[in-house]
Design an enzyme around this catalytic site. Structure first.
Site, PDB file in Angstrom:
ATOM      1  N   ARG A  59       0.973  -1.178   0.545  1.00  0.00           N
ATOM      2  CA  ARG A  59       0.206   0.186   0.199  1.00  0.00           C
ATOM      3  C   ARG A  59       0.900   0.966   0.260  1.00  0.00           C
ATOM      4  O   ARG A  59       1.769   1.373   1.022  1.00  0.00           O
ATOM      5  CB  ARG A  59      -0.380   0.415   1.564  1.00  0.00           C
ATOM      6  CG  ARG A  59      -1.704   1.456   1.068  1.00  0.00           C
ATOM      7  CD  ARG A  59      -2.863   1.131   2.476  1.00  0.00           C
ATOM      8  NE  ARG A  59      -3.955   1.564   2.543  1.00  0.00           N
ATOM      9  CZ  ARG A  59      -3.839   3.187   3.316  1.00  0.00           C
ATOM     10  NH1 ARG A  59      -2.282   3.199   3.507  1.00  0.00           N
ATOM     11  NH2 ARG A  59      -4.592   4.079   2.582  1.00  0.00           N
TER      12      ARG A  59
ATOM     13  N   SER B 244     -12.887  -3.539   0.480  1.00  0.00           N
ATOM     14  CA  SER B 244     -13.162  -2.842   1.886  1.00  0.00           C
ATOM     15  C   SER B 244     -14.477  -2.614   2.379  1.00  0.00           C
ATOM     16  O   SER B 244     -15.067  -1.862   1.035  1.00  0.00           O
ATOM     17  CB  SER B 244     -12.387  -1.416   2.045  1.00  0.00           C
ATOM     18  OG  SER B 244     -10.700  -1.539   1.703  1.00  0.00           O
TER      19      SER B 244
ATOM     20  N   LYS C 271      -4.731   6.547   7.654  1.00  0.00           N
ATOM     21  CA  LYS C 271      -5.284   6.463   6.051  1.00  0.00           C
ATOM     22  C   LYS C 271      -6.084   7.385   6.300  1.00  0.00           C
ATOM     23  O   LYS C 271      -6.666   8.119   7.013  1.00  0.00           O
ATOM     24  CB  LYS C 271      -6.690   5.685   6.115  1.00  0.00           C
ATOM     25  CG  LYS C 271      -7.564   5.243   4.598  1.00  0.00           C
ATOM     26  CD  LYS C 271      -8.359   3.620   4.852  1.00  0.00           C
ATOM     27  CE  LYS C 271      -9.581   4.070   4.202  1.00  0.00           C
ATOM     28  NZ  LYS C 271      -9.017   4.087   2.618  1.00  0.00           N
TER      29      LYS C 271
HETATM   30  N1  TZP Z   1      -8.645   0.802   5.709  1.00  0.00           N
HETATM   31  C1  TZP Z   1      -8.860   1.270   6.846  1.00  0.00           C
HETATM   32  S1  TZP Z   1      -7.815   1.272   7.991  1.00  0.00           S
HETATM   33  C2  TZP Z   1      -6.981   1.753   7.171  1.00  0.00           C
HETATM   34  C3  TZP Z   1      -6.809   1.103   5.931  1.00  0.00           C
HETATM   35  C4  TZP Z   1      -5.837   1.044   5.036  1.00  0.00           C
HETATM   36  C5  TZP Z   1      -5.605   1.783   8.390  1.00  0.00           C
HETATM   37  C6  TZP Z   1      -4.927   1.182   9.126  1.00  0.00           C
HETATM   38  O1  TZP Z   1      -3.797   1.574   9.775  1.00  0.00           O
HETATM   39  P1  TZP Z   1      -3.438   1.116  10.864  1.00  0.00           P
HETATM   40  O2  TZP Z   1      -2.719   2.226  11.410  1.00  0.00           O
HETATM   41  O3  TZP Z   1      -3.493  -0.563  11.076  1.00  0.00           O
HETATM   42  O4  TZP Z   1      -4.105   1.726  11.534  1.00  0.00           O
END
Ligand code: TZP
Ligand code: MG
Length: 217
Positions: free
Chosen positions: A43, A112, A141
């Site tokens: 990502r 998602s 995010k």
């Molecule tokens: N999709 C929903 S929340 C997120 C993504 C890519 C971020 C998750 O990152 P983290 O650091 O584990 O909270």
């Protein structure tokens, strides 16, 4: 259609170079593989496509040699061209049926989701797995919505027939409450990428997951 990937794993790791304490995506992936992680998603929101391509070529080679499932986030063309095992898309991307036409039968498609209707639609459209989240507030995010609530995770655990991963703000201290809702797999970014000792952190996470499973029984 049985796709060639393992989802009998409790940890789905995702890269985030800007949250990797100066380490490159490649270095972080190397440590994840060394720690025995079975699914890794690339990502990367800020790099040029040609740089993402170069990194993904290296990561594809590393993951293939280690027998690790490799998923590319967002870029269907990139996933195809580096022969990733799968692609992960969002609700605003191309419809899954159309993505399937592009990637063919062998590639994994993950999407998602944030509510029961999206989960049901994902199943009907032929997704291989869904992301369920964000479970908690997260700064990782950028355009993230509010936490979806444990009720949605419980709904998915009870009603959705394809694999799912809980995501968003998952840290050592809140793993037990997420596991209690019936999830089998956690997708974690910053808790792992920001760790000074990535493999130590992964082992610690595994231990907490294991203990949560026992507690939950
Ligand atoms: N999709 C929903 S929340 C997120 C993504 C890519 C971020 C998750 O990152 P983290 O650091 O584990 O909270
Ligand atoms: Mg996306």
């Amino acid at each position: 259609m049985e796709r060639n990937y393992r989802f009998n794993t409790e940890l789905y790791c995702i890269t985030a170079e800007e949250l990797s304490m100066g380490r490159s995506n490649i270095e972080v992936v190397r440590e994840m593989i060394a720690a025995g992680v079975q699914i890794i998603q690339y990502r990367e929101k800020d790099k040029k496509m040609k740089d993402k391509y170069s990194e993904c070529c290296i990561i594809r080679k590393m993951t293939k040699e280690a027998g690790v499932t490799f998923i590319v986030n967002d870029d269907i063309d990139l996933a195809m061209i580096v022969q990733a095992d799968g692609v992960h898309i969002g609700q605003d991307d191309l419809p899954i049926e159309k993505v399937r036409l592009l990637v063919g039968d062998k590639m994994i498609i993950g999407i998602s989701t944030h509510c029961p209707a999206e989960a049901q639609q994902a199943v009907l459209s032929g997704a291989d797995y869904i992301g369920v989240g964000p479970m908690f507030k997260t700064a990782t995010k950028k355009d993230v919505c509010d936490p979806v609530g444990f009720e949605y995770l419980e709904y998915v655990a009870k009603n959705i027939s394809i694999p799912f991963v809980a995501i968003g703000g998952i840290k050592i201290n809140n793993i037990p409450e997420v596991m209690k809702r019936g999830t089998q797999c956690l997708a974690i970014i910053s808790e792992i990428t920001t760790a000074s000792d990535i493999s130590g952190k992964i082992n610690q996470i595994r231990q907490v997951i294991k203990n949560s499973k026992v507690e939950g029984k």
